[in-house]
Design a protein around this motif. Sequence first.
Motif, PDB file in Angstrom:
ATOM      1  N   LEU A 100      89.547  47.295  32.076  1.00  0.00           N
ATOM      2  CA  LEU A 100      89.756  48.127  33.264  1.00  0.00           C
ATOM      3  C   LEU A 100      89.034  49.466  33.115  1.00  0.00           C
ATOM      4  O   LEU A 100      88.364  49.933  34.036  1.00  0.00           O
ATOM      5  N   LEU A 101      89.155  50.076  31.939  1.00  0.00           N
ATOM      6  CA  LEU A 101      88.520  51.374  31.719  1.00  0.00           C
ATOM      7  C   LEU A 101      86.997  51.249  31.753  1.00  0.00           C
ATOM      8  O   LEU A 101      86.319  52.099  32.346  1.00  0.00           O
ATOM      9  N   VAL A 102      86.456  50.205  31.150  1.00  0.00           N
ATOM     10  CA  VAL A 102      85.005  49.985  31.221  1.00  0.00           C
ATOM     11  C   VAL A 102      84.572  49.796  32.665  1.00  0.00           C
ATOM     12  O   VAL A 102      83.545  50.332  33.098  1.00  0.00           O
ATOM     13  N   GLY A 103      85.371  49.048  33.434  1.00  0.00           N
ATOM     14  CA  GLY A 103      85.065  48.856  34.847  1.00  0.00           C
ATOM     15  C   GLY A 103      85.061  50.154  35.636  1.00  0.00           C
ATOM     16  O   GLY A 103      84.391  50.259  36.672  1.00  0.00           O
ATOM     17  N   LEU A 104      85.776  51.149  35.125  1.00  0.00           N
ATOM     18  CA  LEU A 104      85.841  52.463  35.780  1.00  0.00           C
ATOM     19  C   LEU A 104      84.800  53.432  35.233  1.00  0.00           C
ATOM     20  O   LEU A 104      84.779  54.597  35.610  1.00  0.00           O
ATOM     21  N   GLY A 105      83.938  52.951  34.348  1.00  0.00           N
ATOM     22  CA  GLY A 105      82.884  53.790  33.802  1.00  0.00           C
ATOM     23  C   GLY A 105      83.245  54.503  32.527  1.00  0.00           C
ATOM     24  O   GLY A 105      82.496  55.369  32.061  1.00  0.00           O
ATOM     25  N   VAL A 155      84.938  52.523  25.498  1.00  0.00           N
ATOM     26  CA  VAL A 155      85.905  51.883  24.603  1.00  0.00           C
ATOM     27  C   VAL A 155      85.238  51.664  23.253  1.00  0.00           C
ATOM     28  O   VAL A 155      84.079  51.220  23.184  1.00  0.00           O
ATOM     29  N   LEU A 156      85.964  51.965  22.160  1.00  0.00           N
ATOM     30  CA  LEU A 156      85.443  51.813  20.805  1.00  0.00           C
ATOM     31  C   LEU A 156      86.277  50.792  20.047  1.00  0.00           C
ATOM     32  O   LEU A 156      87.476  50.964  19.868  1.00  0.00           O
ATOM     33  N   LEU A 157      85.626  49.701  19.617  1.00  0.00           N
ATOM     34  CA  LEU A 157      86.251  48.649  18.809  1.00  0.00           C
ATOM     35  C   LEU A 157      85.639  48.708  17.418  1.00  0.00           C
ATOM     36  O   LEU A 157      84.429  48.614  17.265  1.00  0.00           O
ATOM     37  N   ALA A 158      86.471  48.877  16.388  1.00  0.00           N
ATOM     38  CA  ALA A 158      85.954  49.060  15.028  1.00  0.00           C
ATOM     39  C   ALA A 158      86.444  47.942  14.113  1.00  0.00           C
ATOM     40  O   ALA A 158      86.534  46.796  14.509  1.00  0.00           O
ATOM     41  N   LYS A 176      90.422  40.620  20.177  1.00  0.00           N
ATOM     42  CA  LYS A 176      90.903  40.610  21.561  1.00  0.00           C
ATOM     43  C   LYS A 176      91.172  42.019  22.087  1.00  0.00           C
ATOM     44  O   LYS A 176      91.193  42.232  23.301  1.00  0.00           O
ATOM     45  N   LYS A 177      91.351  42.992  21.183  1.00  0.00           N
ATOM     46  CA  LYS A 177      91.594  44.376  21.611  1.00  0.00           C
ATOM     47  C   LYS A 177      90.416  44.939  22.394  1.00  0.00           C
ATOM     48  O   LYS A 177      90.577  45.863  23.183  1.00  0.00           O
ATOM     49  N   GLY A 178      89.220  44.415  22.118  1.00  0.00           N
ATOM     50  CA  GLY A 178      88.024  44.934  22.776  1.00  0.00           C
ATOM     51  C   GLY A 178      87.780  44.370  24.153  1.00  0.00           C
ATOM     52  O   GLY A 178      86.802  44.747  24.811  1.00  0.00           O
ATOM     53  N   GLY A 179      88.634  43.469  24.614  1.00  0.00           N
ATOM     54  CA  GLY A 179      88.446  42.889  25.944  1.00  0.00           C
ATOM     55  C   GLY A 179      87.252  41.952  25.975  1.00  0.00           C
ATOM     56  O   GLY A 179      86.872  41.349  24.964  1.00  0.00           O
ATOM     57  N   THR A 180      86.638  41.867  27.141  1.00  0.00           N
ATOM     58  CA  THR A 180      85.559  40.890  27.359  1.00  0.00           C
ATOM     59  C   THR A 180      84.275  41.520  27.861  1.00  0.00           C
ATOM     60  O   THR A 180      83.336  40.820  28.202  1.00  0.00           O
ATOM     61  N   ALA A 181      84.200  42.834  27.924  1.00  0.00           N
ATOM     62  CA  ALA A 181      83.034  43.514  28.486  1.00  0.00           C
ATOM     63  C   ALA A 181      81.804  43.340  27.590  1.00  0.00           C
ATOM     64  O   ALA A 181      81.929  43.096  26.386  1.00  0.00           O
ATOM     65  N   PRO A 182      80.611  43.507  28.145  1.00  0.00           N
ATOM     66  CA  PRO A 182      79.397  43.496  27.318  1.00  0.00           C
ATOM     67  C   PRO A 182      79.420  44.644  26.317  1.00  0.00           C
ATOM     68  O   PRO A 182      80.038  45.697  26.555  1.00  0.00           O
ATOM     69  N   ILE A 183      78.750  44.466  25.192  1.00  0.00           N
ATOM     70  CA  ILE A 183      78.671  45.498  24.156  1.00  0.00           C
ATOM     71  C   ILE A 183      77.405  46.317  24.391  1.00  0.00           C
ATOM     72  O   ILE A 183      76.288  45.799  24.292  1.00  0.00           O
ATOM     73  N   VAL A 184      77.591  47.598  24.703  1.00  0.00           N
ATOM     74  CA  VAL A 184      76.451  48.446  25.075  1.00  0.00           C
ATOM     75  C   VAL A 184      75.821  49.136  23.880  1.00  0.00           C
ATOM     76  O   VAL A 184      74.678  49.597  23.951  1.00  0.00           O
ATOM     77  N   GLY A 188      80.994  52.236  28.240  1.00  0.00           N
ATOM     78  CA  GLY A 188      81.138  50.798  28.046  1.00  0.00           C
ATOM     79  C   GLY A 188      81.738  50.506  26.687  1.00  0.00           C
ATOM     80  O   GLY A 188      82.224  51.398  25.982  1.00  0.00           O
ATOM     81  N   LEU A 189      81.696  49.235  26.283  1.00  0.00           N
ATOM     82  CA  LEU A 189      82.265  48.817  25.003  1.00  0.00           C
ATOM     83  C   LEU A 189      81.267  49.052  23.869  1.00  0.00           C
ATOM     84  O   LEU A 189      80.138  48.567  23.911  1.00  0.00           O
ATOM     85  N   ASN A 190      81.701  49.814  22.855  1.00  0.00           N
ATOM     86  CA  ASN A 190      80.909  50.098  21.668  1.00  0.00           C
ATOM     87  C   ASN A 190      81.604  49.510  20.443  1.00  0.00           C
ATOM     88  O   ASN A 190      82.833  49.571  20.337  1.00  0.00           O
ATOM     89  N   LEU A 191      80.825  48.975  19.489  1.00  0.00           N
ATOM     90  CA  LEU A 191      81.370  48.568  18.198  1.00  0.00           C
ATOM     91  C   LEU A 191      81.090  49.668  17.182  1.00  0.00           C
ATOM     92  O   LEU A 191      79.986  50.218  17.148  1.00  0.00           O
ATOM     93  N   VAL A 192      82.090  49.990  16.345  1.00  0.00           N
ATOM     94  CA  VAL A 192      81.974  51.069  15.364  1.00  0.00           C
ATOM     95  C   VAL A 192      82.251  50.509  13.979  1.00  0.00           C
ATOM     96  O   VAL A 192      83.306  49.924  13.746  1.00  0.00           O
ATOM     97  N   CYS A 193      81.319  50.697  13.043  1.00  0.00           N
ATOM     98  CA  CYS A 193      81.469  50.177  11.689  1.00  0.00           C
ATOM     99  C   CYS A 193      82.458  51.027  10.898  1.00  0.00           C
ATOM    100  O   CYS A 193      82.176  52.183  10.562  1.00  0.00           O
ATOM    101  N   THR A 194      83.633  50.473  10.636  1.00  0.00           N
ATOM    102  CA  THR A 194      84.641  51.101   9.779  1.00  0.00           C
ATOM    103  C   THR A 194      85.318  50.001   8.971  1.00  0.00           C
ATOM    104  O   THR A 194      85.212  48.823   9.298  1.00  0.00           O
ATOM    105  N   PRO A 195      86.063  50.370   7.924  1.00  0.00           N
ATOM    106  CA  PRO A 195      86.946  49.386   7.282  1.00  0.00           C
ATOM    107  C   PRO A 195      88.072  48.979   8.225  1.00  0.00           C
ATOM    108  O   PRO A 195      88.280  49.592   9.283  1.00  0.00           O
ATOM    109  N   GLY A 196      88.825  47.957   7.808  1.00  0.00           N
ATOM    110  CA  GLY A 196      90.010  47.572   8.560  1.00  0.00           C
ATOM    111  C   GLY A 196      91.206  48.442   8.218  1.00  0.00           C
ATOM    112  O   GLY A 196      92.155  48.516   8.999  1.00  0.00           O
ATOM    113  N   ASN A 197      91.178  49.066   7.056  1.00  0.00           N
ATOM    114  CA  ASN A 197      92.249  49.973   6.617  1.00  0.00           C
ATOM    115  C   ASN A 197      92.656  50.901   7.750  1.00  0.00           C
ATOM    116  O   ASN A 197      91.827  51.551   8.373  1.00  0.00           O
ATOM    117  N   ASP A 198      93.960  50.980   7.997  1.00  0.00           N
ATOM    118  CA  ASP A 198      94.465  51.679   9.182  1.00  0.00           C
ATOM    119  C   ASP A 198      93.914  53.092   9.320  1.00  0.00           C
ATOM    120  O   ASP A 198      93.375  53.481  10.358  1.00  0.00           O
TER     121      ASP A 198
END
Length: 549
Positions: free
Chosen positions: A336-341, A344-347, A415-423, A436-446
């Motif tokens: 929804l947020l990506v659709g609104l411009g 989103v950051l998924l790491a 699934k947290k990153g939704g289904t949007a294209p990765i920009v 848009g949706l960005n991937l960020v390189c981090t560990p999984g450690n909280d």
Amino acid sequence: MRHLLKVHPSDNVIVALTDLSKGQTLTYEGETYILQDNIQQKHKFVTEDLNTGDPVIMYGVLVGKAMHPIPKGGLIHTQNLKHAAADYSGKQKDYTWTPPDVSKWNDRTFMGYHRSDGRVGTANYWLFVPTVFCENRNLEVIKEALNKELGYGQSEKYKNYTRQLISMYESGQSPDTMLSADLSLQEEMFHTKRLFPNIDGIKFLTHQGGCGGTRQDSAVLSKLLASYADHPNVAGVTVLSLGCQHLQMDDFKQEIFQRNSKFDKPLLMFEQQKSQSEESLISEAIKQTFVHLVKANTQQRQPAPLSKMVLGVKCGGSDGFSGISANPAVGYAADLLVGLGGTVLLAEFPELCGVEQELADRCINKEIAAKFVHLMKSYNAQAESVGSGFHANPSPGNIRDGLITDAIKSAGAAKKGGTAPIVDVLDYTEPATKPGLNLVCTPGNDVEATTGKTASGSTLILFTTGLGTPTGNPVCPVIKVATNSDLARRMADIIDIDTGDIITGQTTIEQKGEEILEYCIRAASGLEKIKSVELGQDDFIPWKRGVSL
């Protein structure tokens, strides 16, 4: 109440939504299953007889291979299933996305802090930064001096609790009496009113770096600290340096302006080895900071379009429901947020293991996909070089609650990153510049992940958890989303949103995703009491780029 769920039509496992018993006969989508084992809630059984080496499919992807024959209706567990994931390469096919209907949010705004470079913060913090661990003690002294007096101190209830124990000891009461005593945990308020109502807090980024280790460690730390200084939730920065350390003040300042040439926040810098005394260093830092707090307090929240929101998505303390309730609901809010411009950051790259090809295909071009593949493979290779690997990511708690392999955990985590294209794909500390949706390189450690996600610009973080975790961040509010209602009830002091009603069938992923977006709008406007913020959970752990999963 639903009892079973097959997540994807091609899966050959079914998730137990409630505890199930050996010998129980169940029918799902026209197929009958006789359970060969007791199946605890959140765990899975296979839908067909499997031989040694046969693939196990969940979320539509390979998540493991049978180590021994598993009968239809049999439980999968660590003794009969090993991690496996499909190979992957660069972008192989085009990706088409239909955004969700966002028309009812088109004219919505949140009340944020507008910065001169066009970004908008969801909070207004003053930041203290040491360039080296030698200054941690001085920061603690300043923290003690400022926070309570300015109205930012934490609850006194545990101090009061300790005072009661001291009183019992001094009066001669025995340890057994103390243990059995019903002591009070009532709040003892010290100063309920903030002196500066438009300053949300004063935060201190103590760490163990800046000297020793390698020069590369200090260089990465410099980028990280610069990203926090430049963060849109930060009004100004006070920097303390010893003077002789690897991370020099001039290098840090240069890093800030390389990151943002328009940086114009107050930047107060103090070097102890050039000061007449520790006392003069601390008193001058307090005085100058106080004067600039007076100025920063004149900033007020103003309306901003939802496109200015930068939402980080994170999971920790995950369970077997994470990938079917909280994560997809957060993913729908992200769409929804990506659709609104918005952004989103998924790491958590170790928790994208097994869905790499899907993500590579979602990248908007081959160059971005190639960067993602390079970061994933080099990261995993580094872990394997010391005898580990992404396969070692699930914790004992994850496994106990149904996440048997890293690929099962990762397919649900993505699934947290939704289904949007990765920009865009960002290396650690790289800033997000594309909506848009960005991937960020981090560990999984909280904490390492939330620390890194904030460095890339998250102004809010949605953090899903099935087991419970108190993680927060100094400058980016962290909103906790429970995967199940039992957790939401037991740990109500740390949970903000409950998605357990998705499991029971009382609501849908889409409805909960809309509810989560509405919560984010209120939180971004300062209208929600976010639990991690209220509890002062200011976790900050720099990643040295070593092996951390």
